[in-house]
Design a protein around this motif. Structure first.
Motif, PDB file in Angstrom:
ATOM      1  N   LEU A   1       0.691  -1.389  -0.212  1.00 50.29           N
ATOM      2  CA  LEU A   1       0.025   0.203  -0.068  1.00 50.29           C
ATOM      3  C   LEU A   1       0.878   1.341  -0.011  1.00 50.29           C
ATOM      4  O   LEU A   1       0.464   2.289  -0.339  1.00 50.29           O
ATOM      5  CB  LEU A   1      -0.916   0.131   1.152  1.00 50.29           C
ATOM      6  N   THR A   2       2.138   1.100   0.639  1.00 46.43           N
ATOM      7  CA  THR A   2       2.909   2.291   0.662  1.00 46.43           C
ATOM      8  C   THR A   2       3.335   2.542  -0.835  1.00 46.43           C
ATOM      9  O   THR A   2       3.566   3.578  -1.204  1.00 46.43           O
ATOM     10  CB  THR A   2       4.146   1.992   1.640  1.00 46.43           C
TER      11      THR A   2
ATOM     12  N   ASP B   1       8.432   6.228   4.596  1.00 46.84           N
ATOM     13  CA  ASP B   1       9.058   5.730   3.308  1.00 46.84           C
ATOM     14  C   ASP B   1       9.632   6.560   2.546  1.00 46.84           C
ATOM     15  O   ASP B   1       8.806   7.871   2.378  1.00 46.84           O
ATOM     16  CB  ASP B   1       8.019   4.972   2.558  1.00 46.84           C
ATOM     17  N   PRO B   2      10.987   6.653   2.106  1.00 48.66           N
ATOM     18  CA  PRO B   2      11.518   7.572   1.277  1.00 48.66           C
ATOM     19  C   PRO B   2      10.890   7.850   0.115  1.00 48.66           C
ATOM     20  O   PRO B   2      10.899   9.292  -0.211  1.00 48.66           O
ATOM     21  CB  PRO B   2      12.800   7.204   1.181  1.00 48.66           C
TER      22      PRO B   2
ATOM     23  N   ALA C   1       9.135  11.560  -0.954  1.00 51.64           N
ATOM     24  CA  ALA C   1       9.566  12.602  -1.934  1.00 51.64           C
ATOM     25  C   ALA C   1       8.609  12.575  -2.924  1.00 51.64           C
ATOM     26  O   ALA C   1       8.432  13.711  -3.516  1.00 51.64           O
ATOM     27  CB  ALA C   1      10.794  11.750  -2.821  1.00 51.64           C
ATOM     28  N   ALA C   2       7.649  11.806  -3.186  1.00 51.09           N
ATOM     29  CA  ALA C   2       6.580  11.864  -4.112  1.00 51.09           C
ATOM     30  C   ALA C   2       5.618  12.940  -3.538  1.00 51.09           C
ATOM     31  O   ALA C   2       5.050  13.785  -4.240  1.00 51.09           O
ATOM     32  CB  ALA C   2       5.769  10.547  -4.791  1.00 51.09           C
ATOM     33  N   ARG C   3       5.335  12.725  -2.591  1.00 50.21           N
ATOM     34  CA  ARG C   3       4.281  13.546  -1.759  1.00 50.21           C
ATOM     35  C   ARG C   3       4.995  14.952  -1.650  1.00 50.21           C
ATOM     36  O   ARG C   3       4.174  15.907  -1.819  1.00 50.21           O
ATOM     37  CB  ARG C   3       3.957  12.986  -0.180  1.00 50.21           C
ATOM     38  N   ALA C   4       6.217  15.157  -1.350  1.00 49.61           N
ATOM     39  CA  ALA C   4       6.684  16.533  -1.235  1.00 49.61           C
ATOM     40  C   ALA C   4       6.626  17.233  -2.849  1.00 49.61           C
ATOM     41  O   ALA C   4       6.314  18.514  -2.912  1.00 49.61           O
ATOM     42  CB  ALA C   4       8.175  16.615  -1.038  1.00 49.61           C
ATOM     43  N   ARG C   5       6.974  16.262  -3.810  1.00 51.44           N
ATOM     44  CA  ARG C   5       6.519  16.941  -5.165  1.00 51.44           C
ATOM     45  C   ARG C   5       5.114  17.268  -5.529  1.00 51.44           C
ATOM     46  O   ARG C   5       4.801  18.488  -6.022  1.00 51.44           O
ATOM     47  CB  ARG C   5       7.117  15.880  -6.196  1.00 51.44           C
ATOM     48  N   ALA C   6       4.192  16.381  -4.911  1.00 49.39           N
ATOM     49  CA  ALA C   6       2.665  16.745  -5.273  1.00 49.39           C
ATOM     50  C   ALA C   6       2.428  18.002  -4.226  1.00 49.39           C
ATOM     51  O   ALA C   6       1.674  18.941  -4.753  1.00 49.39           O
ATOM     52  CB  ALA C   6       1.874  15.732  -4.761  1.00 49.39           C
TER      53      ALA C   6
END
Length: 194
Positions: free
Chosen positions: A61-62, A113-114, A118-123
């Motif tokens: 799920l992560t 989770d890295p 990272a993906a959440r920070a971009r969004a």
């Protein structure tokens, strides 16, 4: 002779096959229906094989959430202004309903989770840059303006996906309906709230 399933696994496609199967299950039945054993059966591999890629259900799920946020950031990046970022938000939810369900349920994934971070920070940055594009008079407090814009887009997308807008939409294009909705809240050009 090697079967197609064995070739796929040995070529490194098992991770993708498990993710795709997971997205299908989530879209049809929700995240609660997800089982690594069932996904392994669907992929035609041993019940332990998915654990090599995801360790456990939370790891899977992560990975779904991280992939979702990466796709989401890409979808938002091409939008020229806050309104169109909202439209991209709604479009993303409609075209990636399984990702959308998992992304916004932090109890389903590993918050540290890295790849997810990272993906959440971009969004998040793509969303914030939309608010930053408003004139200072139109946005007031940046943080509250961001919450307002997020609430509008996320609320609309969630209501749309859950079928709660079926009667209100009655054949309307969701993207056009969202643009009309934003016009009720934000002036089109000057950025001032109404």
């Amino acid at each position: 002779m090697t079967s197609e399933r064995e070739r796929t696994y040995h070529h490194g496609d098992l991770r993708r096959a498990i993710l795709t199967a997971a997205l299908d299950v989530i879209a049809a039945e929700g995240p609660a229906a997800l089982s690594l054993r069932d996904l392994a059966r669907r992929a035609g591999v041993s019940h332990a094989a998915p654990a090599h890629h995801f360790k456990d259900r939370t790891g899977l799920l992560t990975a779904v959430a991280a992939e979702g946020y990466a796709l989401f950031a890409d979808a938002l990046a091409g939008a020229p202004d806050l309104r169109e970022r909202g439209v991209a938000y709604v479009r993303f939810a409609a075209t990636h309903p399984a990702h959308f369900q998992v992304m916004f349920q932090p109890d389903l994934h590993r918050a540290d989770d890295p790849d997810l971070l990272a993906a959440r920070a971009r969004a998040t940055e793509a969303l914030r840059s939309g608010v930053a594009g408003l004139s200072p008079a139109g946005r007031g407090d940046d943080q509250l303006a961001g919450v307002a814009a997020w609430s509008l887009a996320h609320g609309f997308a969630t209501l749309l996906l859950s079928g709660n807008l079926a009667d209100a939409m009655a054949g309307r294009d969701p993207e056009e309906a969202f643009r009309a909705l934003t016009a009720l809240v934000f002036a089109p050009e000057d950025g001032r709230a109404r």
